[in-house]
Design an enzyme around this catalytic site. Structure first.
Site, PDB file in Angstrom:
ATOM      1  N   HIS A 156      34.634  29.166  36.886  1.00  0.00           N
ATOM      2  CA  HIS A 156      34.085  30.169  35.975  1.00  0.00           C
ATOM      3  C   HIS A 156      33.480  29.539  34.720  1.00  0.00           C
ATOM      4  O   HIS A 156      34.018  28.614  34.153  1.00  0.00           O
ATOM      5  CB  HIS A 156      35.202  31.139  35.569  1.00  0.00           C
ATOM      6  CG  HIS A 156      34.770  32.205  34.619  1.00  0.00           C
ATOM      7  ND1 HIS A 156      35.381  32.403  33.404  1.00  0.00           N
ATOM      8  CD2 HIS A 156      33.769  33.130  34.696  1.00  0.00           C
ATOM      9  CE1 HIS A 156      34.800  33.417  32.779  1.00  0.00           C
ATOM     10  NE2 HIS A 156      33.817  33.864  33.537  1.00  0.00           N
TER      11      HIS A 156
ATOM     12  N   HIS B  51      27.500  31.682  27.419  1.00  0.00           N
ATOM     13  CA  HIS B  51      28.238  32.933  27.590  1.00  0.00           C
ATOM     14  C   HIS B  51      28.352  33.695  26.280  1.00  0.00           C
ATOM     15  O   HIS B  51      27.919  34.834  26.171  1.00  0.00           O
ATOM     16  CB  HIS B  51      29.638  32.660  28.159  1.00  0.00           C
ATOM     17  CG  HIS B  51      30.383  33.897  28.532  1.00  0.00           C
ATOM     18  ND1 HIS B  51      30.938  34.753  27.590  1.00  0.00           N
ATOM     19  CD2 HIS B  51      30.673  34.447  29.741  1.00  0.00           C
ATOM     20  CE1 HIS B  51      31.515  35.763  28.202  1.00  0.00           C
ATOM     21  NE2 HIS B  51      31.381  35.601  29.510  1.00  0.00           N
TER      22      HIS B  51
END
Length: 276
Positions: free
Chosen positions: A5, A41
């Site tokens: 991730h 992100h």
């Protein structure tokens, strides 16, 4: 698939593969006109993770291509699947189609290098909202007149990550030009800071296994607790997105799972629905 991730720095590619991942998720940030700009992100993200790691998009895609091109000194055979988490909420929706075209060009020329032999990993385009479907439509239509349409048809899949209605997801995928079971992943999940039930995952698995379903594969994110991983595997998911690939690798070795599951290799097609 063990899906590392938030892999947004070049050095994290090898880091997550060394920990046991065979797939990575990369966050793609866009400028205000919808052009891919950085891997990034941002805050908030997962617990015990740095949210702001970043690379220029061209540098990261170059490194990703090298890591997935046989014969390249940096080739890693373990890396078979890349999920692009497309942060398409930061620009005007009227730019969605042009953004999809721009990302298609990036993949064609910077990842595939205009060749059948470079960048062999399968790709999942993951959009945060159903109403961003024109991104997928544009990406696909870019290849309608391209000599690389075969790569689109062989290596690219689709996902919506916003945990929206799955019946509507099917309708929207069709509007984007994606047929039922045409490389469709269905993700479900939430940040690892919060526990989430498997109800929606089980519903997705039921659709996947139905004779009239539209889903090929189901992924659960983002988990790393041993108990959560066991529960997800017992729910028959195809992929687990995680910050700790070693945990999933360890669970797969347990007596309850070692004869039921194995780590996917490049020979395993991520668009085929597995039947026991």
């Amino acid at each position: 698939w063990i899906m590392g991730h938030m892999v947004n720095k070049i050095e994290q590619i090898n880091e997550f593969l060394d920990l046991g991942a065979n797939s990575i998720e990369v966050d793609i940030a866009f400028d205000e006109l919808g052009y891919p700009e950085y891997t990034y992100h941002g805050v908030p993200c997962d617990c015990k993770r740095y949210c702001t790691k970043s690379e220029k998009i061209d540098d990261f895609i170059e490194a990703l291509s090298a890591a997935t091109t046989p014969g390249n000194p940096k080739f890693r055979k373990e890396l078979t699947l890349v999920v692009f988490d497309l942060k398409t909420g930061g620009f005007d929706a009227s730019r969605m189609y042009k953004s999809g075209k721009a990302f298609a060009e990036l993949i064609q020329f910077s990842y595939w290098k205009g060749s059948d032999d470079a960048g062999r990993a399968y790709i999942v385009l993951s959009l945060p909202k159903l109403d961003h479907y024109e991104f997928i439509k544009a990406f696909r239509e870019h290849f309608d007149t391209s000599t690389f349409k075969n790569l689109l048809e062989e290596r690219v899949g689709y996902d919506f990550s916003g945990n929206e209605d799955m019946g509507l997801t099917r309708v929207v995928l069709n509007k984007a030009g994606v047929n039922d079971r045409e490389h469709v992943w269905q993700g479900d999940g939430i940040t690892n800071c919060i526990l989430r039930s498997l109800d929606r995952v089980k519903a997705a698995v039921a659709i996947r296994d139905s004779a009239t379903g539209y889903i090929n594969k189901v992924c659960f994110w983002t988990i790393q607790a041993y108990s959560s991983v066991r529960d997800a595997l017992n729910a028959e998911v195809d992929g687990i997105m995680t910050n700790e690939p070693g945990v999933i690798a360890n669970v797969l070795k347990e007596d309850a799972f070692k004869d039921r599951f194995r780590l996917a290799t490049y020979r395993d097609n991520p668009w085929e629905t597995f039947k026991r």
